[in-house]
Design a protein around this motif. Structure first.
Motif, PDB file in Angstrom:
ATOM      1  N   GLU A  29       0.824  -1.206   0.000  1.00 52.60           N
ATOM      2  CA  GLU A  29       0.000   0.000   0.000  1.00 52.60           C
ATOM      3  C   GLU A  29       0.860   1.259   0.000  1.00 52.60           C
ATOM      4  N   GLN A  30       1.941   1.226   0.776  1.00 48.32           N
ATOM      5  CA  GLN A  30       2.795   2.409   0.917  1.00 48.32           C
ATOM      6  C   GLN A  30       3.567   2.720  -0.363  1.00 48.32           C
ATOM      7  N   TRP A  31       3.974   1.687  -1.088  1.00 53.08           N
ATOM      8  CA  TRP A  31       4.857   1.895  -2.232  1.00 53.08           C
ATOM      9  C   TRP A  31       4.149   1.825  -3.574  1.00 53.08           C
ATOM     10  N   LYS A  32       2.864   2.041  -3.614  1.00 49.20           N
ATOM     11  CA  LYS A  32       2.177   2.123  -4.900  1.00 49.20           C
ATOM     12  C   LYS A  32       2.570   3.448  -5.528  1.00 49.20           C
ATOM     13  N   LEU A  33       3.511   3.387  -6.444  1.00 49.75           N
ATOM     14  CA  LEU A  33       4.053   4.606  -7.037  1.00 49.75           C
ATOM     15  C   LEU A  33       3.662   4.718  -8.496  1.00 49.75           C
ATOM     16  N   ASP A  34       3.561   5.933  -8.907  1.00 51.29           N
ATOM     17  CA  ASP A  34       3.334   6.251 -10.299  1.00 51.29           C
ATOM     18  C   ASP A  34       4.646   6.001 -11.051  1.00 51.29           C
ATOM     19  N   PRO A  35       4.609   5.374 -12.228  1.00 51.26           N
ATOM     20  CA  PRO A  35       5.848   5.145 -12.988  1.00 51.26           C
ATOM     21  C   PRO A  35       6.639   6.437 -13.235  1.00 51.26           C
ATOM     22  N   ASN A  36       5.956   7.574 -13.358  1.00 50.03           N
ATOM     23  CA  ASN A  36       6.655   8.845 -13.553  1.00 50.03           C
ATOM     24  C   ASN A  36       7.471   9.219 -12.325  1.00 50.03           C
ATOM     25  N   GLN A  37       6.948   8.888 -11.119  1.00 50.70           N
ATOM     26  CA  GLN A  37       7.702   9.151  -9.903  1.00 50.70           C
ATOM     27  C   GLN A  37       8.958   8.296  -9.855  1.00 50.70           C
ATOM     28  N   ILE A  38       8.834   7.046 -10.256  1.00 50.11           N
ATOM     29  CA  ILE A  38       9.986   6.144 -10.259  1.00 50.11           C
ATOM     30  C   ILE A  38      11.020   6.642 -11.263  1.00 50.11           C
ATOM     31  N   GLU A  39      10.584   7.019 -12.446  1.00 49.89           N
ATOM     32  CA  GLU A  39      11.500   7.512 -13.471  1.00 49.89           C
ATOM     33  C   GLU A  39      12.217   8.775 -13.003  1.00 49.89           C
ATOM     34  N   GLY A  40      11.476   9.683 -12.378  1.00 50.05           N
ATOM     35  CA  GLY A  40      12.084  10.904 -11.854  1.00 50.05           C
ATOM     36  C   GLY A  40      13.119  10.608 -10.787  1.00 50.05           C
ATOM     37  N   TYR A  41      12.804   9.657  -9.922  1.00 46.52           N
ATOM     38  CA  TYR A  41      13.751   9.275  -8.870  1.00 46.52           C
ATOM     39  C   TYR A  41      15.020   8.681  -9.466  1.00 46.52           C
ATOM     40  N   VAL A  42      14.874   7.789 -10.440  1.00 44.76           N
ATOM     41  CA  VAL A  42      16.038   7.164 -11.069  1.00 44.76           C
ATOM     42  C   VAL A  42      16.891   8.218 -11.769  1.00 44.76           C
ATOM     43  N   GLU A  43      16.271   9.140 -12.486  1.00 45.87           N
ATOM     44  CA  GLU A  43      17.014  10.214 -13.151  1.00 45.87           C
ATOM     45  C   GLU A  43      17.777  11.058 -12.137  1.00 45.87           C
ATOM     46  N   LYS A  44      17.146  11.356 -11.006  1.00 38.65           N
ATOM     47  CA  LYS A  44      17.792  12.148  -9.961  1.00 38.65           C
ATOM     48  C   LYS A  44      19.013  11.425  -9.398  1.00 38.65           C
ATOM     49  N   VAL A  45      18.864  10.136  -9.136  1.00 40.01           N
ATOM     50  CA  VAL A  45      19.977   9.359  -8.580  1.00 40.01           C
ATOM     51  C   VAL A  45      21.124   9.282  -9.577  1.00 40.01           C
ATOM     52  N   ILE A  46      20.816   9.057 -10.839  1.00 35.13           N
ATOM     53  CA  ILE A  46      21.858   8.997 -11.862  1.00 35.13           C
ATOM     54  C   ILE A  46      22.541  10.347 -12.002  1.00 35.13           C
ATOM     55  N   ARG A  47      21.770  11.426 -11.997  1.00 35.83           N
ATOM     56  CA  ARG A  47      22.345  12.769 -12.114  1.00 35.83           C
ATOM     57  C   ARG A  47      23.268  13.052 -10.933  1.00 35.83           C
ATOM     58  N   GLU A  48      22.846  12.688  -9.714  1.00 36.47           N
ATOM     59  CA  GLU A  48      23.675  12.922  -8.536  1.00 36.47           C
ATOM     60  C   GLU A  48      24.943  12.071  -8.567  1.00 36.47           C
ATOM     61  N   ALA A  49      24.835  10.869  -9.104  1.00 33.52           N
ATOM     62  CA  ALA A  49      25.989   9.974  -9.127  1.00 33.52           C
ATOM     63  C   ALA A  49      27.001  10.360 -10.195  1.00 33.52           C
ATOM     64  N   THR A  50      26.540  10.993 -11.273  1.00 35.39           N
ATOM     65  CA  THR A  50      27.448  11.284 -12.380  1.00 35.39           C
ATOM     66  C   THR A  50      27.829  12.746 -12.510  1.00 35.39           C
ATOM     67  N   SER A  51      27.332  13.592 -11.646  1.00 37.79           N
ATOM     68  CA  SER A  51      27.641  15.004 -11.810  1.00 37.79           C
ATOM     69  C   SER A  51      28.431  15.526 -10.630  1.00 37.79           C
ATOM     70  N   THR A  52      29.101  16.624 -10.904  1.00 41.56           N
ATOM     71  CA  THR A  52      29.762  17.338  -9.829  1.00 41.56           C
ATOM     72  C   THR A  52      28.733  18.286  -9.224  1.00 41.56           C
ATOM     73  N   PRO A  53      28.911  18.707  -7.996  1.00 38.28           N
ATOM     74  CA  PRO A  53      27.932  19.610  -7.406  1.00 38.28           C
ATOM     75  C   PRO A  53      27.846  20.931  -8.160  1.00 38.28           C
ATOM     76  N   LEU A  54      26.718  21.583  -8.032  1.00 42.64           N
ATOM     77  CA  LEU A  54      26.571  22.904  -8.645  1.00 42.64           C
ATOM     78  C   LEU A  54      27.668  23.819  -8.113  1.00 42.64           C
ATOM     79  N   THR A  55      28.256  24.560  -9.022  1.00 40.75           N
ATOM     80  CA  THR A  55      29.353  25.428  -8.645  1.00 40.75           C
ATOM     81  C   THR A  55      29.004  26.843  -9.030  1.00 40.75           C
ATOM     82  N   THR A  56      29.350  27.783  -8.186  1.00 36.28           N
ATOM     83  CA  THR A  56      29.085  29.178  -8.471  1.00 36.28           C
ATOM     84  C   THR A  56      30.413  29.895  -8.634  1.00 36.28           C
ATOM     85  N   ALA A  57      30.593  30.528  -9.773  1.00 31.88           N
ATOM     86  CA  ALA A  57      31.784  31.337  -9.993  1.00 31.88           C
ATOM     87  C   ALA A  57      31.540  32.727  -9.410  1.00 31.88           C
ATOM     88  N   GLU A  58      32.573  33.549  -9.445  1.00 33.06           N
ATOM     89  CA  GLU A  58      32.465  34.896  -8.873  1.00 33.06           C
ATOM     90  C   GLU A  58      31.344  35.702  -9.507  1.00 33.06           C
TER      91      GLU A  58
END
Length: 149
Positions: A29-58
Protein backbone atom coordinates in the motif's frame (compact mmCIF):
# COMPACT_ATOMS: atom_id res chain seq x y z
CA UNK A 1 8.60 -25.09 10.57
CA UNK A 2 5.25 -24.58 8.93
CA UNK A 3 4.37 -26.84 6.04
CA UNK A 4 2.07 -24.28 4.49
CA UNK A 5 3.17 -24.05 0.82
CA UNK A 6 0.45 -21.62 -0.26
CA UNK A 7 2.54 -18.46 0.19
CA UNK A 8 6.18 -18.51 -0.98
CA UNK A 9 6.92 -15.54 1.29
CA UNK A 10 6.03 -17.39 4.49
CA UNK A 11 9.73 -17.55 5.34
CA UNK A 12 9.35 -13.93 6.46
CA UNK A 13 7.23 -15.18 9.33
CA UNK A 14 9.75 -17.92 10.15
CA UNK A 15 12.81 -15.65 10.25
CA UNK A 16 13.23 -13.90 13.66
CA UNK A 17 14.56 -10.78 11.93
CA UNK A 18 11.35 -10.25 9.98
CA UNK A 19 8.95 -11.78 12.46
CA UNK A 20 6.01 -9.40 12.84
CA UNK A 21 8.23 -6.43 11.88
CA UNK A 22 7.53 -6.42 8.18
CA UNK A 23 4.05 -6.41 6.78
CA UNK A 24 4.08 -6.91 3.04
CA UNK A 25 0.52 -5.61 2.82
CA UNK A 26 1.61 -2.35 4.44
CA UNK A 27 4.56 -2.06 2.06
CA UNK A 28 2.40 -2.81 -0.93
CA UNK A 29 0.00 0.00 0.00
CA UNK A 30 2.79 2.41 0.92
CA UNK A 31 4.86 1.90 -2.23
CA UNK A 32 2.18 2.12 -4.90
CA UNK A 33 4.05 4.61 -7.04
CA UNK A 34 3.33 6.25 -10.30
CA UNK A 35 5.85 5.15 -12.99
CA UNK A 36 6.66 8.85 -13.55
CA UNK A 37 7.70 9.15 -9.90
CA UNK A 38 9.99 6.14 -10.26
CA UNK A 39 11.50 7.51 -13.47
CA UNK A 40 12.08 10.90 -11.85
CA UNK A 41 13.75 9.27 -8.87
CA UNK A 42 16.04 7.16 -11.07
CA UNK A 43 17.01 10.21 -13.15
CA UNK A 44 17.79 12.15 -9.96
CA UNK A 45 19.98 9.36 -8.58
CA UNK A 46 21.86 9.00 -11.86
CA UNK A 47 22.34 12.77 -12.11
CA UNK A 48 23.68 12.92 -8.54
CA UNK A 49 25.99 9.97 -9.13
CA UNK A 50 27.45 11.28 -12.38
CA UNK A 51 27.64 15.00 -11.81
CA UNK A 52 29.76 17.34 -9.83
CA UNK A 53 27.93 19.61 -7.41
CA UNK A 54 26.57 22.90 -8.64
CA UNK A 55 29.35 25.43 -8.64
CA UNK A 56 29.09 29.18 -8.47
CA UNK A 57 31.78 31.34 -9.99
CA UNK A 58 32.46 34.90 -8.87
CA UNK A 59 30.05 36.24 -11.48
CA UNK A 60 27.09 34.27 -10.10
CA UNK A 61 27.32 31.86 -13.02
CA UNK A 62 25.89 28.61 -11.78
CA UNK A 63 27.04 25.53 -13.65
CA UNK A 64 27.02 21.77 -13.35
CA UNK A 65 29.19 19.15 -15.06
CA UNK A 66 27.72 15.76 -15.92
CA UNK A 67 30.43 13.28 -16.77
CA UNK A 68 29.30 10.33 -18.90
CA UNK A 69 31.37 7.66 -20.60
CA UNK A 70 31.95 9.55 -23.86
CA UNK A 71 30.63 13.04 -23.15
CA UNK A 72 31.08 15.87 -20.72
CA UNK A 73 27.84 17.82 -20.46
CA UNK A 74 27.94 21.23 -18.82
CA UNK A 75 24.75 23.08 -17.91
CA UNK A 76 25.20 26.80 -17.25
CA UNK A 77 22.46 29.02 -15.86
CA UNK A 78 22.70 32.38 -17.61
CA UNK A 79 21.92 35.32 -15.30
CA UNK A 80 18.61 37.11 -15.80
CA UNK A 81 18.69 40.32 -17.82
CA UNK A 82 21.41 38.85 -20.08
CA UNK A 83 20.24 38.58 -23.67
CA UNK A 84 21.05 35.09 -24.95
CA UNK A 85 22.15 36.31 -28.37
CA UNK A 86 24.85 38.44 -26.72
CA UNK A 87 26.42 35.34 -25.15
CA UNK A 88 29.57 34.00 -26.77
CA UNK A 89 30.99 30.58 -26.01
CA UNK A 90 34.55 29.51 -26.75
CA UNK A 91 36.13 26.17 -25.90
CA UNK A 92 39.58 24.76 -25.64
CA UNK A 93 40.53 21.29 -24.39
CA UNK A 94 40.25 22.21 -20.70
CA UNK A 95 38.14 25.39 -20.41
CA UNK A 96 34.92 27.13 -21.39
CA UNK A 97 35.01 30.89 -21.91
CA UNK A 98 31.66 32.70 -21.68
CA UNK A 99 31.54 36.28 -23.02
CA UNK A 100 28.76 38.85 -23.28
CA UNK A 101 27.74 38.73 -19.65
CA UNK A 102 26.65 41.71 -17.58
CA UNK A 103 29.06 44.70 -17.80
CA UNK A 104 30.93 43.09 -20.72
CA UNK A 105 32.39 40.49 -18.37
CA UNK A 106 33.77 37.15 -19.48
CA UNK A 107 34.18 34.10 -17.27
CA UNK A 108 36.25 30.96 -17.61
CA UNK A 109 35.06 27.60 -16.34
CA UNK A 110 37.62 24.85 -15.79
CA UNK A 111 36.60 21.44 -17.14
CA UNK A 112 37.20 18.28 -15.09
CA UNK A 113 38.56 16.38 -18.14
CA UNK A 114 39.90 17.06 -21.63
CA UNK A 115 37.35 17.46 -24.41
CA UNK A 116 37.38 17.81 -28.19
CA UNK A 117 36.23 21.39 -28.88
CA UNK A 118 36.00 20.84 -32.66
CA UNK A 119 32.89 18.65 -32.48
CA UNK A 120 31.22 20.10 -29.37
CA UNK A 121 27.68 21.48 -29.55
CA UNK A 122 25.64 23.92 -27.50
CA UNK A 123 21.96 24.69 -27.01
CA UNK A 124 20.22 27.49 -25.16
CA UNK A 125 16.73 27.12 -23.74
CA UNK A 126 14.84 29.01 -21.02
CA UNK A 127 17.88 30.63 -19.40
CA UNK A 128 20.04 27.53 -19.50
CA UNK A 129 23.01 26.92 -21.78
CA UNK A 130 23.88 23.27 -22.29
CA UNK A 131 27.17 22.20 -23.87
CA UNK A 132 27.73 18.63 -25.05
CA UNK A 133 31.45 18.06 -25.41
CA UNK A 134 32.90 14.73 -26.54
CA UNK A 135 35.81 13.69 -24.38
CA UNK A 136 39.17 13.56 -26.06
CA UNK A 137 40.86 10.21 -26.40
CA UNK A 138 42.59 8.87 -23.36
CA UNK A 139 45.98 8.98 -25.01
CA UNK A 140 46.07 5.37 -26.12
CA UNK A 141 49.40 3.87 -27.04
CA UNK A 142 50.10 3.78 -30.75
CA UNK A 143 52.73 1.84 -32.67
CA UNK A 144 55.42 3.93 -34.27
CA UNK A 145 58.01 3.00 -36.83
CA UNK A 146 61.49 2.75 -35.40
CA UNK A 147 64.36 3.26 -37.77
CA UNK A 148 67.34 1.07 -36.95
CA UNK A 149 70.70 2.57 -37.84
Amino acid sequence: MSSNKSNPLDWFNEDPFFKKQLSLKDLEEQWKLDPNQIEGYVEKVIREATSTPLTTAESNLIYEHIDTHNLLITKITIPKHTHPENIGVQLNRTQIKITGLKNEQSKIIQLPCSINPDISKGTYKHGSLQLKMPKSSSGRFKDIVVRYL
